[in-house]
Design a protein around this motif. Structure first.
Motif, PDB file in Angstrom:
ATOM      1  N   TYR A  77      -3.740   0.428   8.255  1.00  9.24           N
ATOM      2  CA  TYR A  77      -2.415   0.285   7.657  1.00  9.24           C
ATOM      3  C   TYR A  77      -1.404  -0.204   8.691  1.00  9.24           C
ATOM      4  O   TYR A  77      -0.603  -1.120   8.433  1.00  9.24           O
ATOM      5  CB  TYR A  77      -1.958   1.632   7.077  1.00  9.24           C
ATOM      6  N   ARG A  79       4.592  11.535   1.199  1.00 11.93           N
ATOM      7  CA  ARG A  79       3.689  10.837   2.100  1.00 11.93           C
ATOM      8  C   ARG A  79       3.410  11.638   3.363  1.00 11.93           C
ATOM      9  O   ARG A  79       4.293  12.346   3.873  1.00 11.93           O
ATOM     10  CB  ARG A  79       4.282   9.481   2.507  1.00 11.93           C
ATOM     11  N   ASP A  87      -8.317   4.733   9.344  1.00 11.51           N
ATOM     12  CA  ASP A  87      -7.634   4.321   8.112  1.00 11.51           C
ATOM     13  C   ASP A  87      -6.155   4.052   8.385  1.00 11.51           C
ATOM     14  O   ASP A  87      -5.589   3.064   7.893  1.00 11.51           O
ATOM     15  CB  ASP A  87      -7.773   5.409   7.041  1.00 11.51           C
ATOM     16  N   SER A 129       0.826  -1.213   0.000  1.00 11.58           N
ATOM     17  CA  SER A 129       0.000   0.000   0.000  1.00 11.58           C
ATOM     18  C   SER A 129       0.854   1.255   0.000  1.00 11.58           C
ATOM     19  O   SER A 129       0.436   2.307  -0.507  1.00 11.58           O
ATOM     20  CB  SER A 129      -0.953  -0.005   1.207  1.00 11.58           C
ATOM     21  N   THR A 143       1.335   3.162  -3.323  1.00 15.24           N
ATOM     22  CA  THR A 143       0.265   3.942  -3.963  1.00 15.24           C
ATOM     23  C   THR A 143      -0.450   4.901  -3.013  1.00 15.24           C
ATOM     24  O   THR A 143      -0.961   5.924  -3.452  1.00 15.24           O
ATOM     25  CB  THR A 143      -0.792   3.002  -4.578  1.00 15.24           C
ATOM     26  N   VAL A 144      -0.491   4.589  -1.726  1.00 17.22           N
ATOM     27  CA  VAL A 144      -1.223   5.426  -0.760  1.00 17.22           C
ATOM     28  C   VAL A 144      -0.276   6.467  -0.180  1.00 17.22           C
ATOM     29  O   VAL A 144       0.794   6.135   0.330  1.00 17.22           O
ATOM     30  CB  VAL A 144      -1.822   4.565   0.371  1.00 17.22           C
ATOM     31  N   THR A 145      -0.659   7.727  -0.243  1.00 22.08           N
ATOM     32  CA  THR A 145       0.214   8.804   0.220  1.00 22.08           C
ATOM     33  C   THR A 145      -0.327   9.551   1.426  1.00 22.08           C
ATOM     34  O   THR A 145       0.363  10.403   1.980  1.00 22.08           O
ATOM     35  CB  THR A 145       0.459   9.821  -0.914  1.00 22.08           C
ATOM     36  N   TYR A 148      -3.765   9.411   4.728  1.00 17.84           N
ATOM     37  CA  TYR A 148      -4.820   8.651   5.383  1.00 17.84           C
ATOM     38  C   TYR A 148      -5.887   9.611   5.897  1.00 17.84           C
ATOM     39  O   TYR A 148      -5.584  10.479   6.726  1.00 17.84           O
ATOM     40  CB  TYR A 148      -4.237   7.804   6.516  1.00 17.84           C
TER      41      TYR A 148
END
Length: 335
Positions: free
Chosen positions: A142, A195, A138, A126, A129-131, A133
Motif C-alpha cells: 500500500y 482504519r 501488505d 484502496s 475499502t481496506v481498513t 493490513y
C-alpha cells in the motif's frame, strides 16, 4: 513570497501562477512540517514541491471526507480526479482544476514518470475499502503508492549528484518512513475513521488487536501490551529511516538541507511519541514550536553553506537572489 518563487521558477502564465499559489496554500495549511522543510529549498524549486503536495492533499481529502459522502461517491470523485490528471499529463486540459493544472505542469517540466501517479491513485482507492493490513508486507505494498512514489516524484525536482536510479531506493524509503511516522502519530484518529495502519501481525505479536485498541481509545486507559506494540512500530519506523539516510548525500547539495530538516523533524515526532510513553491513542504528539524553530535555523545555516560552496566551485545553485527567509519568518508561516 509566492510571487518571488514563481518568478524564480520562470512561471509567467497567470493561470499557472494562480494554480501553484493554490497548491502552496494547501501545503502551508495542512503540511506544517513538510512546508517548513520546503522553505529551505531554492525558491525556483518550491513551486513544484507545492504542486506535488497539493495534488496528494486533494486526493487524501476526498478519501477522508467520510461525513460528506458515502464510499461510492468518494470513489466517483477519485475517478474524476484521476481522469482529469491523466488528461492533463497527456497534454490535455486540466478541466478547470488548478491543482491538477499545477501538478501536470510540474510533471512535464521535471519529466516525472506518470506511473508514479497511477500507483498513488491506486493506493488512494484502496483506502475506500481496506481498513487494516494483515502483515507488514501488505502495508508496504500500500505504501508504495501512498508514500514511496512521493519520494520518487520529488527526486527530479531536488536533483542528484549520482545517477537517479542509485538515489531512488533511498528516496522511496524516506517517503515510507515519513508515512510510518504519521501512522504512529495518528493511530487514534485513524482508529476513529475505522482504519488501522499498523500491521496486524506486529500488533498480534504483543497481544494487541482492534478490540483492545478501540477499548483504550474509548476509555482513555493504557495497556502495557499496546505500549509494547507501539514501541515495536517505532523501532520498525526507525529502521526505515536508516534505509533512507544514505540517500541524503546523493542529492544536489542545495537540496540536502531541506530534506535533512524534514528527516530530523519527522524523527523528532518519533522522539516526542517515545517521550510521551507512546500514548498516541489518547493525545497527538506534537514537536514543540521552539524545537522546530531551532531546526529551521540549523537548516538555514546549512543552506547558506551549501550555496557558498556552490559559488566557490562555479556550480549553478538556483537564482542569484536570496532564496531563504530568516528562521522567524519561516516559523510565522508554518504556525
Amino acid at each position: 513570497m509566492t510571487a518571488r518563487e514563481l518568478d524564480a521558477a520562470g512561471i509567467t502564465d497567470p493561470y499557472l501562477r494562480a494554480a501553484y499559489t493554490r497548491c502552496r496554500r494547501l501545503n502551508a495549511r495542512h503540511g506544517r512540517t513538510y512546508f517548513l522543510a520546503t522553505r529551505l529549498l531554492p525558491a525556483d524549486r518550491r513551486p513544484a514541491v507545492h504542486a506535488l503536495y497539493g495534488f496528494a492533499r486533494r486526493a487524501d481529502d476526498i478519501v477522508d471526507d467520510l461525513a460528506a459522502a458515502p464510499a461510492p461517491e468518494r470513489a466517483a470523485a477519485l475517478d474524476r480526479l484521476d481522469t482529469r490528471l491523466r488528461a492533463a499529463l497527456a497534454g490535455g486540459p486540466a478541466d478547470g482544476d488548478p491543482v491538477v493544472r499545477a501538478v501536470a505542469h510540474t510533471a512535464a517540466r521535471h519529466a516525472i514518470d506518470p506511473a508514479h501517479f497511477t500507483a498513488f491513485m491506486a493506493s488512494m482507492r484502496s483506502d475506500l475499502t481496506v481498513t487494516d493490513y494483515p502483515t507488514y508486507q501488505d502495508l508496504r505494498a500500500y505504501m508504495h503508492g501512498s508514500a514511496a512514489v512521493i519520494g520518487l516524484q520529488m527526486l527530479p525536482v531536488l536533483g542528484t549528484v549520482t545517477p537517479r536510479a542509485a538515489a531512488a531506493p533511498h528516496a522511496a524509503a524516506l517517503g515510507v518512513a515519513f508515512q510510518l511516522t504519521n501512522f504512529l502519530r495518528d493511530v487514534g484518529e485513524d482508529l476513529d475513521r475505522g482504519r488501522i495502519y499498523l500491521p496486524a501481525d506486529l500488533l498480534a505479536a504483543h497481544g494487541v488487536d482492534r478490540a483492545l485498541l478501540e477499548w483504550s481509545r474509548r476509555t482513555g486507559r493504557h495497556d502495557r501490551r499496546i505500549t509494547a506494540a507501539l514501541r515495536a512500530a517505532e523501532d520498525l519506523t526507525r529502521s526505515v529511516y536508516r534505509e533512507a539516510v544514505p540517500g541524503l548525500a546523493m542529492l544536489d547539495p542545495v537540496a540536502r538541507p531541506c530534506v535533512r530538516t524534514a528527516c530530523v523533524l519527522y524523527r523528532n515526532i518519533l522522539d516526542t511519541i517515545a517521550a510521551g510513553g507512546h500514548a498516541v491513542l489518547h493525545r497527538r504528539a506534537v514537536v514543540p514550536r521552539r524545537r522546530r524553530a531551532l531546526l529551521a535555523a540549523d537548516g538555514l545555516t546549512r543552506v547558506a553553506a551549501a550555496r557558498l560552496r556552490s559559488r566557490r566551485t562555479g556550480a549553478v545553485a538556483g537564482p542569484a537572489t536570496p532564496v531563504c527567509p530568516d528562521s522567524a519568518h519561516v516559523m510565522r508561516e508554518t504556525g
